[in-house]
Design a protein around this motif. Structure first.
Motif, PDB file in Angstrom:
ATOM      1  N   LYS A 180       0.843  -1.194   0.000  1.00  0.00           N
ATOM      2  CA  LYS A 180       0.000   0.000   0.000  1.00  0.00           C
ATOM      3  C   LYS A 180       0.884   1.252   0.000  1.00  0.00           C
ATOM      4  N   PRO A 181       0.330   2.381  -0.429  1.00  0.00           N
ATOM      5  CA  PRO A 181       1.091   3.632  -0.337  1.00  0.00           C
ATOM      6  C   PRO A 181       1.556   3.865   1.100  1.00  0.00           C
ATOM      7  N   GLY A 182       2.810   4.240   1.257  1.00  0.00           N
ATOM      8  CA  GLY A 182       3.377   4.487   2.574  1.00  0.00           C
ATOM      9  C   GLY A 182       4.026   3.286   3.220  1.00  0.00           C
ATOM     10  N   ASP A 183       3.799   2.076   2.664  1.00  0.00           N
ATOM     11  CA  ASP A 183       4.413   0.872   3.226  1.00  0.00           C
ATOM     12  C   ASP A 183       5.939   0.920   3.087  1.00  0.00           C
ATOM     13  N   LEU A 184       6.616   0.438   4.109  1.00  0.00           N
ATOM     14  CA  LEU A 184       8.066   0.303   4.060  1.00  0.00           C
ATOM     15  C   LEU A 184       8.422  -1.082   3.521  1.00  0.00           C
ATOM     16  N   VAL A 185       9.255  -1.125   2.490  1.00  0.00           N
ATOM     17  CA  VAL A 185       9.679  -2.386   1.887  1.00  0.00           C
ATOM     18  C   VAL A 185      11.204  -2.439   1.907  1.00  0.00           C
ATOM     19  N   VAL A 186      11.751  -3.465   2.528  1.00  0.00           N
ATOM     20  CA  VAL A 186      13.198  -3.617   2.624  1.00  0.00           C
ATOM     21  C   VAL A 186      13.691  -4.490   1.464  1.00  0.00           C
ATOM     22  N   LEU A 187      14.660  -3.986   0.719  1.00  0.00           N
ATOM     23  CA  LEU A 187      15.247  -4.705  -0.407  1.00  0.00           C
ATOM     24  C   LEU A 187      16.659  -5.128  -0.029  1.00  0.00           C
ATOM     25  N   VAL A 188      16.915  -6.435  -0.046  1.00  0.00           N
ATOM     26  CA  VAL A 188      18.229  -6.958   0.329  1.00  0.00           C
ATOM     27  C   VAL A 188      19.032  -7.193  -0.947  1.00  0.00           C
ATOM     28  N   ILE A 189      20.111  -6.427  -1.094  1.00  0.00           N
ATOM     29  CA  ILE A 189      20.888  -6.431  -2.331  1.00  0.00           C
ATOM     30  C   ILE A 189      22.351  -6.734  -2.015  1.00  0.00           C
ATOM     31  N   PRO A 190      22.804  -7.956  -2.273  1.00  0.00           N
ATOM     32  CA  PRO A 190      24.219  -8.278  -2.041  1.00  0.00           C
ATOM     33  C   PRO A 190      25.116  -7.481  -2.986  1.00  0.00           C
ATOM     34  N   ILE A 191      26.242  -7.057  -2.493  1.00  0.00           N
ATOM     35  CA  ILE A 191      27.251  -6.397  -3.324  1.00  0.00           C
ATOM     36  C   ILE A 191      28.483  -7.299  -3.307  1.00  0.00           C
ATOM     37  N   ASP A 192      28.569  -8.162  -4.317  1.00  0.00           N
ATOM     38  CA  ASP A 192      29.679  -9.110  -4.390  1.00  0.00           C
ATOM     39  C   ASP A 192      30.333  -9.026  -5.760  1.00  0.00           C
ATOM     40  N   LYS A 193      31.152 -10.019  -6.103  1.00  0.00           N
ATOM     41  CA  LYS A 193      31.866  -9.999  -7.379  1.00  0.00           C
ATOM     42  C   LYS A 193      30.919 -10.025  -8.566  1.00  0.00           C
ATOM     43  N   ALA A 194      29.738 -10.644  -8.386  1.00  0.00           N
ATOM     44  CA  ALA A 194      28.793 -10.763  -9.491  1.00  0.00           C
ATOM     45  C   ALA A 194      27.974  -9.491  -9.695  1.00  0.00           C
ATOM     46  N   ALA A 195      27.998  -8.571  -8.716  1.00  0.00           N
ATOM     47  CA  ALA A 195      27.219  -7.335  -8.830  1.00  0.00           C
ATOM     48  C   ALA A 195      27.890  -6.382  -9.815  1.00  0.00           C
ATOM     49  N   PRO A 196      27.120  -5.802 -10.740  1.00  0.00           N
ATOM     50  CA  PRO A 196      27.719  -4.886 -11.716  1.00  0.00           C
ATOM     51  C   PRO A 196      28.279  -3.644 -11.032  1.00  0.00           C
ATOM     52  N   LYS A 197      29.446  -3.226 -11.462  1.00  0.00           N
ATOM     53  CA  LYS A 197      30.127  -2.090 -10.848  1.00  0.00           C
ATOM     54  C   LYS A 197      29.314  -0.810 -11.019  1.00  0.00           C
ATOM     55  N   GLY A 198      29.013  -0.169  -9.908  1.00  0.00           N
ATOM     56  CA  GLY A 198      28.402   1.151  -9.963  1.00  0.00           C
ATOM     57  C   GLY A 198      26.932   1.207 -10.283  1.00  0.00           C
ATOM     58  N   ARG A 199      26.231   0.064 -10.349  1.00  0.00           N
ATOM     59  CA  ARG A 199      24.802   0.110 -10.661  1.00  0.00           C
ATOM     60  C   ARG A 199      24.096  -1.112 -10.101  1.00  0.00           C
ATOM     61  N   LEU A 200      22.789  -1.078 -10.136  1.00  0.00           N
ATOM     62  CA  LEU A 200      21.965  -2.198  -9.707  1.00  0.00           C
ATOM     63  C   LEU A 200      21.550  -3.019 -10.917  1.00  0.00           C
ATOM     64  N   ILE A 201      21.262  -4.304 -10.698  1.00  0.00           N
ATOM     65  CA  ILE A 201      20.799  -5.124 -11.806  1.00  0.00           C
ATOM     66  C   ILE A 201      19.351  -4.764 -12.129  1.00  0.00           C
ATOM     67  N   LEU A 202      18.902  -5.136 -13.304  1.00  0.00           N
ATOM     68  CA  LEU A 202      17.623  -4.675 -13.822  1.00  0.00           C
ATOM     69  C   LEU A 202      16.429  -5.012 -12.922  1.00  0.00           C
ATOM     70  N   PRO A 203      16.276  -6.246 -12.414  1.00  0.00           N
ATOM     71  CA  PRO A 203      15.121  -6.518 -11.550  1.00  0.00           C
ATOM     72  C   PRO A 203      15.075  -5.619 -10.320  1.00  0.00           C
ATOM     73  N   GLN A 204      16.228  -5.299  -9.767  1.00  0.00           N
ATOM     74  CA  GLN A 204      16.274  -4.415  -8.604  1.00  0.00           C
ATOM     75  C   GLN A 204      15.804  -3.010  -8.982  1.00  0.00           C
ATOM     76  N   GLN A 205      16.269  -2.523 -10.133  1.00  0.00           N
ATOM     77  CA  GLN A 205      15.827  -1.216 -10.619  1.00  0.00           C
ATOM     78  C   GLN A 205      14.320  -1.186 -10.820  1.00  0.00           C
ATOM     79  N   GLN A 206      13.801  -2.234 -11.453  1.00  0.00           N
ATOM     80  CA  GLN A 206      12.380  -2.256 -11.783  1.00  0.00           C
ATOM     81  C   GLN A 206      11.504  -2.342 -10.534  1.00  0.00           C
ATOM     82  N   VAL A 207      11.934  -3.125  -9.550  1.00  0.00           N
ATOM     83  CA  VAL A 207      11.172  -3.229  -8.305  1.00  0.00           C
ATOM     84  C   VAL A 207      11.159  -1.887  -7.578  1.00  0.00           C
ATOM     85  N   ILE A 208      12.311  -1.224  -7.511  1.00  0.00           N
ATOM     86  CA  ILE A 208      12.379   0.090  -6.860  1.00  0.00           C
ATOM     87  C   ILE A 208      11.423   1.064  -7.546  1.00  0.00           C
ATOM     88  N   ARG A 209      11.457   1.086  -8.878  1.00  0.00           N
ATOM     89  CA  ARG A 209      10.585   2.010  -9.623  1.00  0.00           C
ATOM     90  C   ARG A 209       9.113   1.660  -9.399  1.00  0.00           C
TER      91      ARG A 209
END
Length: 399
Positions: A180-209
């Motif tokens: 619902k509007p105003g709900d707090l949603v926690v997104l757990v995003i590992p930052i490891d060797k597989a994570a793209p340098k300097g950006r989030l992967i597409l599913p993470q971007q899309q969920v945030i948006r």
């Protein structure tokens, strides 16, 4: 896609241009897009591979335009080109059949129409090169006469494409209907060797948006800071926690049972229409035998690194969970095997780089051949014993 403002290719209307060699497909694509997307030549077979262009095409909006090789190509190379064209059909949302108006309708054109109808594809027949006709006949409802040479009826063609493309939306949202509007949603995003340098992967971007569009409040955190973050938030309880599948077990042990938990991969499977079948297919993990081959398929292509989920982490988890001597096959990008009968199970990625029709086409291919199919997030949830928890908040899954 590096920009969160850009529409990902998997969310764009895929428009495929098909036809015989020298029917003027590439010239027509250039006329419709208003740019030299495809090489044009009088020589038959100039287009040897599908050519794609993501763009804004008014009055439609964000689209992916695909120019394909001639479907009547010959010889060994011709067979390969026709196979590529069939692959494009799997991800085409709207098909444009380009017919040489001067040469007339051929058996090849009829074969393409039959393929469109077999796949229940919205389609339009475009009689190109009508400038070569002495009289332009009246067109039927799903036809139009055009000339890419002198731009005759190009605007009208775009209007017809737009009309056919109306209502092109994924069947289900990602996450916006779960909060619902105003709900707090926690997104757990590992930052490891597989994570793209300097950006989030597409599913993470899309969920945030999607959460921002809903008016919810996304809070991003690494798994290493999750426990401390939840303690600091108390007594404010998140409405939902969404995690990268790779740390599913660790996150599940950290997040209290009363807080709903799922993964980016599961939400993406839902968005693409694969989730119900993926949940059903996950049961095959418990029936795998020594010598069985599991196909692990990714919709994108990337340089595989140490600890890659598809080629390293999932195979290791499969070995630990089943205790069986399994064979692992890998596929990536637009390439997906037509013949699946040799596999005991297909484990697919979330499909963020694929459009819904491509994902559903791969699912249907597996179903038709009796091969169970699941996805990364569902498979990992099953193998870590948290599948029921990870989908309990999703309304379309039977409880």
């Amino acid at each position: 896609m590096s920009s969160m403002n850009a529409t990902p290719s998997g969310e764009r209307l895929h428009i495929g241009f098909f036809g015989r060699r020298n029917a003027g497909k590439s010239s027509l694509v250039n006329a419709v897009t208003g740019q030299d997307l495809a090489v044009v030549s009088e020589t038959k077979g100039t287009t040897t591979d599908p050519v794609s262009k993501a763009m804004e095409l008014l009055p439609i909006g964000p689209v992916l335009v695909i120019d394909t090789p001639g479907f009547d190509d010959e010889g060994r190379l011709g067979e390969l080109r026709i196979r590529k064209t069939r692959e494009v059909l799997r991800r085409t949302d709207l098909a444009v059949l380009v017919v040489d108006a001067a040469a007339g309708f051929t058996e090849c054109d009829q074969q393409l129409l039959a393929l469109f109808e077999e796949r229940n594809l919205p389609h339009l027949t475009v009689w190109n090169k009508c400038d070569l006709l002495s009289v332009i006949p009246d067109a039927k409802k799903e036809e139009i006469y055009v000339s890419s040479l002198n731009q005759y009826h190009i605007f009208e063609l775009k209007e017809k494409i737009a009309e056919l493309g109306k209502g092109h939306e994924a069947a289900l949202p990602l996450v916006s209907d779960l909060v619902k509007p105003g709900d707090l949603v926690v997104l757990v995003i590992p930052i490891d060797k597989a994570a793209p340098k300097g950006r989030l992967i597409l599913p993470q971007q899309q969920v945030i948006r999607d959460l921002l569009d809903r008016g919810a409040v996304p809070l991003c955190v690494r798994e290493t800071e999750l426990r401390q973050t939840l303690e600091r938030l108390a007594p404010l309880r998140p409405a939902l926690v969404i995690t990268d599948s790779q740390v599913f077990r660790q996150v599940s042990e950290t997040v209290p049972a009363e807080i709903p938990l799922t993964s980016f991969s599961i939400l993406m499977a839902r968005h693409k229409g694969l989730l119900k079948e993926a949940v059903h297919g996950a049961s095959a993990l418990d029936t795998l035998k020594d010598g069985d081959t599991v196909l692990i398929s990714e919709g994108c292509t990337h340089h595989r690194q140490c600890g890659d989920i598809g080629s390293v982490k999932l195979p290791n988890l499969l070995q630990t969970y089943t205790g069986k001597a399994l064979k692992i096959a890998l596929s990536s990008g637009k390439t997906f095997p037509e013949e699946l009968s040799g596999y005991a199970l297909v484990i697919h990625c979330g499909g963020c780089m694929l459009n819904e029709r491509e994902v559903l086409s791969r699912m249907a291919l597996a179903q038709f051949q009796g091969v169970p199919i699941t996805n990364y997030g569902i498979a990992i949830a099953q193998m870590t014993g948290i599948l029921k928890r990870s989908i309990q908040m999703i309304p379309e899954i039977p409880k």
